[in-house]
Design a protein around this motif. Structure first.
Motif, PDB file in Angstrom:
ATOM      1  N   LYS A 128      19.418  38.497   2.921  1.00 54.90           N
ATOM      2  CA  LYS A 128      18.362  38.827   3.877  1.00 54.90           C
ATOM      3  C   LYS A 128      18.959  39.474   5.133  1.00 54.90           C
ATOM      4  CE  LYS A 128      14.325  36.939   6.105  1.00 54.90           C
ATOM      5  NZ  LYS A 128      13.317  35.925   6.032  1.00 54.90           N
ATOM      6  N   GLY A 129      18.404  40.628   5.486  1.00 50.09           N
ATOM      7  CA  GLY A 129      18.771  41.283   6.729  1.00 50.09           C
ATOM      8  C   GLY A 129      20.025  42.134   6.695  1.00 50.09           C
ATOM      9  N   VAL A 130      20.732  42.177   5.552  1.00 44.91           N
ATOM     10  CA  VAL A 130      21.932  43.014   5.452  1.00 44.91           C
ATOM     11  C   VAL A 130      21.937  43.754   4.121  1.00 44.91           C
ATOM     12  CG1 VAL A 130      23.412  41.660   6.989  1.00 44.91           C
ATOM     13  CG2 VAL A 130      23.292  41.072   4.583  1.00 44.91           C
ATOM     14  N   SER A 131      22.560  44.914   4.102  1.00 44.96           N
ATOM     15  CA  SER A 131      22.675  45.666   2.857  1.00 44.96           C
ATOM     16  C   SER A 131      23.908  46.556   2.929  1.00 44.96           C
ATOM     17  CB  SER A 131      21.418  46.504   2.598  1.00 44.96           C
ATOM     18  OG  SER A 131      21.260  47.477   3.593  1.00 44.96           O
ATOM     19  N   TRP A 132      24.320  47.062   1.786  1.00 40.93           N
ATOM     20  CA  TRP A 132      25.475  47.946   1.711  1.00 40.93           C
ATOM     21  C   TRP A 132      25.144  49.313   2.293  1.00 40.93           C
ATOM     22  CZ3 TRP A 132      30.443  47.930   1.364  1.00 40.93           C
ATOM     23  CH2 TRP A 132      31.146  49.044   0.927  1.00 40.93           C
ATOM     24  N   LEU A 133      23.937  49.775   2.030  1.00 39.62           N
ATOM     25  CA  LEU A 133      23.489  51.094   2.483  1.00 39.62           C
ATOM     26  C   LEU A 133      22.373  50.967   3.495  1.00 39.62           C
ATOM     27  CD1 LEU A 133      23.126  52.726  -1.040  1.00 39.62           C
ATOM     28  CD2 LEU A 133      24.973  53.134   0.572  1.00 39.62           C
ATOM     29  N   ASP A 134      22.154  52.011   4.245  1.00 38.13           N
ATOM     30  CA  ASP A 134      20.978  52.085   5.101  1.00 38.13           C
ATOM     31  C   ASP A 134      19.814  52.491   4.202  1.00 38.13           C
ATOM     32  OD1 ASP A 134      18.994  52.493   6.953  1.00 38.13           O
ATOM     33  OD2 ASP A 134      20.121  53.948   8.150  1.00 38.13           O
ATOM     34  N   GLU A 135      19.169  51.494   3.627  1.00 39.83           N
ATOM     35  CA  GLU A 135      18.147  51.748   2.615  1.00 39.83           C
ATOM     36  C   GLU A 135      16.930  52.491   3.162  1.00 39.83           C
ATOM     37  OE1 GLU A 135      17.487  47.936   0.777  1.00 39.83           O
ATOM     38  OE2 GLU A 135      19.482  47.950  -0.143  1.00 39.83           O
ATOM     39  N   ASP A 136      16.754  52.483   4.471  1.00 39.20           N
ATOM     40  CA  ASP A 136      15.642  53.217   5.070  1.00 39.20           C
ATOM     41  C   ASP A 136      15.936  54.698   5.219  1.00 39.20           C
ATOM     42  OD1 ASP A 136      14.115  50.895   5.338  1.00 39.20           O
ATOM     43  OD2 ASP A 136      15.000  50.434   7.291  1.00 39.20           O
ATOM     44  N   ASN A 137      17.188  55.087   5.030  1.00 36.21           N
ATOM     45  CA  ASN A 137      17.573  56.484   5.257  1.00 36.21           C
ATOM     46  C   ASN A 137      18.356  57.084   4.090  1.00 36.21           C
ATOM     47  OD1 ASN A 137      16.524  56.956   7.970  1.00 36.21           O
ATOM     48  ND2 ASN A 137      17.970  55.354   8.570  1.00 36.21           N
ATOM     49  N   LEU A 138      17.983  56.752   2.868  1.00 36.97           N
ATOM     50  CA  LEU A 138      18.686  57.285   1.704  1.00 36.97           C
ATOM     51  C   LEU A 138      18.601  58.807   1.631  1.00 36.97           C
ATOM     52  CD1 LEU A 138      17.823  54.762  -1.165  1.00 36.97           C
ATOM     53  CD2 LEU A 138      19.873  54.863   0.264  1.00 36.97           C
ATOM     54  N   GLU A 139      17.540  59.369   2.166  1.00 34.53           N
ATOM     55  CA  GLU A 139      17.376  60.835   2.118  1.00 34.53           C
ATOM     56  C   GLU A 139      18.439  61.568   2.923  1.00 34.53           C
ATOM     57  OE1 GLU A 139      15.650  62.532   0.053  1.00 34.53           O
ATOM     58  OE2 GLU A 139      14.522  60.820  -0.694  1.00 34.53           O
ATOM     59  N   LEU A 140      19.115  60.878   3.821  1.00 31.70           N
ATOM     60  CA  LEU A 140      20.160  61.518   4.617  1.00 31.70           C
ATOM     61  C   LEU A 140      21.454  61.703   3.830  1.00 31.70           C
ATOM     62  CD1 LEU A 140      19.659  59.685   8.026  1.00 31.70           C
ATOM     63  CD2 LEU A 140      18.789  61.924   7.324  1.00 31.70           C
ATOM     64  N   SER A 141      21.566  61.026   2.699  1.00 30.29           N
ATOM     65  CA  SER A 141      22.780  61.111   1.890  1.00 30.29           C
ATOM     66  C   SER A 141      22.849  62.441   1.135  1.00 30.29           C
ATOM     67  CB  SER A 141      22.819  59.962   0.878  1.00 30.29           C
ATOM     68  OG  SER A 141      23.949  60.090   0.047  1.00 30.29           O
ATOM     69  N   ILE A 142      24.069  62.960   1.002  1.00 34.59           N
ATOM     70  CA  ILE A 142      24.261  64.170   0.190  1.00 34.59           C
ATOM     71  C   ILE A 142      24.447  63.811  -1.280  1.00 34.59           C
ATOM     72  CG2 ILE A 142      25.191  65.516   2.111  1.00 34.59           C
ATOM     73  CD1 ILE A 142      28.001  65.056   0.853  1.00 34.59           C
ATOM     74  N   GLN A 143      24.491  62.518  -1.575  1.00 33.74           N
ATOM     75  CA  GLN A 143      24.642  62.043  -2.951  1.00 33.74           C
ATOM     76  C   GLN A 143      23.317  61.525  -3.493  1.00 33.74           C
ATOM     77  OE1 GLN A 143      27.647  58.980  -2.179  1.00 33.74           O
ATOM     78  NE2 GLN A 143      29.050  60.184  -3.437  1.00 33.74           N
ATOM     79  N   PRO A 144      23.048  61.744  -4.775  1.00 34.79           N
ATOM     80  CA  PRO A 144      21.924  61.065  -5.402  1.00 34.79           C
ATOM     81  C   PRO A 144      22.202  59.554  -5.418  1.00 34.79           C
ATOM     82  CG  PRO A 144      22.610  62.951  -6.725  1.00 34.79           C
ATOM     83  CD  PRO A 144      23.668  62.728  -5.685  1.00 34.79           C
ATOM     84  N   ILE A 145      21.232  58.756  -4.971  1.00 33.52           N
ATOM     85  CA  ILE A 145      21.422  57.310  -4.859  1.00 33.52           C
ATOM     86  C   ILE A 145      20.195  56.581  -5.373  1.00 33.52           C
ATOM     87  CG2 ILE A 145      21.740  55.370  -3.258  1.00 33.52           C
ATOM     88  CD1 ILE A 145      23.249  57.226  -1.437  1.00 33.52           C
ATOM     89  N   LEU A 146      20.457  55.474  -6.079  1.00 36.06           N
ATOM     90  CA  LEU A 146      19.422  54.578  -6.574  1.00 36.06           C
ATOM     91  C   LEU A 146      19.855  53.160  -6.225  1.00 36.06           C
ATOM     92  CD1 LEU A 146      17.882  54.557 -10.098  1.00 36.06           C
ATOM     93  CD2 LEU A 146      18.996  52.519  -9.238  1.00 36.06           C
ATOM     94  N   VAL A 147      18.915  52.348  -5.737  1.00 38.17           N
ATOM     95  CA  VAL A 147      19.177  50.949  -5.424  1.00 38.17           C
ATOM     96  C   VAL A 147      18.074  50.126  -6.079  1.00 38.17           C
ATOM     97  CG1 VAL A 147      19.452  49.233  -3.577  1.00 38.17           C
ATOM     98  CG2 VAL A 147      20.112  51.621  -3.164  1.00 38.17           C
TER      99      VAL A 147
END
Length: 155
Positions: A128-147
């Motif tokens: 709760k409250g922590v994650s590996w990625l900024d899940e709210d801003n996946l669109e900022l990544s230059i990589q395709p990402i799925l969580v």
């Protein structure tokens, strides 16, 4: 499930029929079948931890960083084709294994290299409250990402 637009495009181009029939090669199946162990409150793949036993939680910022370091693999080290499909099969298998004996959620991350599109899979216990990625801003990544914390199925 969270995905960015780049991953959405990649998922639209794969054969989901392959995902439904592919069997994991022995080495990937072994990672799944051996399951997890708990070390300092972190949940680690028993098999993957064998390769990095000299590391401990003290070497990392937090539990998720330690888990993602240990629980990380390049799918192309195990297969020579259908990389994204095998990543999905592995993702589904590891989530299924986790759900057999754990009450919390397992967060699985599939990211594709922005140049080669070869997948890396990481997984960690959902906290709760922590994650590996900024899940709210996946669109900022230059990589395709799925969580995801759930098995992936054809939509």
């Amino acid at each position: 499930m969270l995905i960015n637009e780049l991953m959405k495009n990649q998922l639209q181009n794969i054969s989901w029929g392959d995902v439904e029939v592919l069997k994991l090669p022995h080495e990937l199946d072994e990672i799944v079948s051996l399951g997890f162990l708990e070390v300092s409150g972190c949940f680690l793949s028993k098999k993957l931890f064998e390769y990095c036993k000299n590391n401990s939680l003290h070497n990392f910022e937090d539990e998720i960083a330690f888990e993602c370091f240990v629980n990380s693999m390049h799918i192309d080290d195990y297969v020579s084709e259908k990389y994204l499909q095998y990543s999905i099969v592995f993702c589904n298998s590891i989530i299924k294994k986790w759900n057999e004996s754990h009450y919390g959620k397992l967060n699985v991350i599939i990211s594709l290299d922005d140049e080669t599109l070869l997948p890396t899979v990481k997984f960690h216990s959902k906290r709760k409250g922590v994650s590996w990625l900024d899940e709210d801003n996946l669109e900022l990544s230059i990589q395709p990402i799925l969580v995801t914390t759930n098995e992936l199925k054809r939509s």
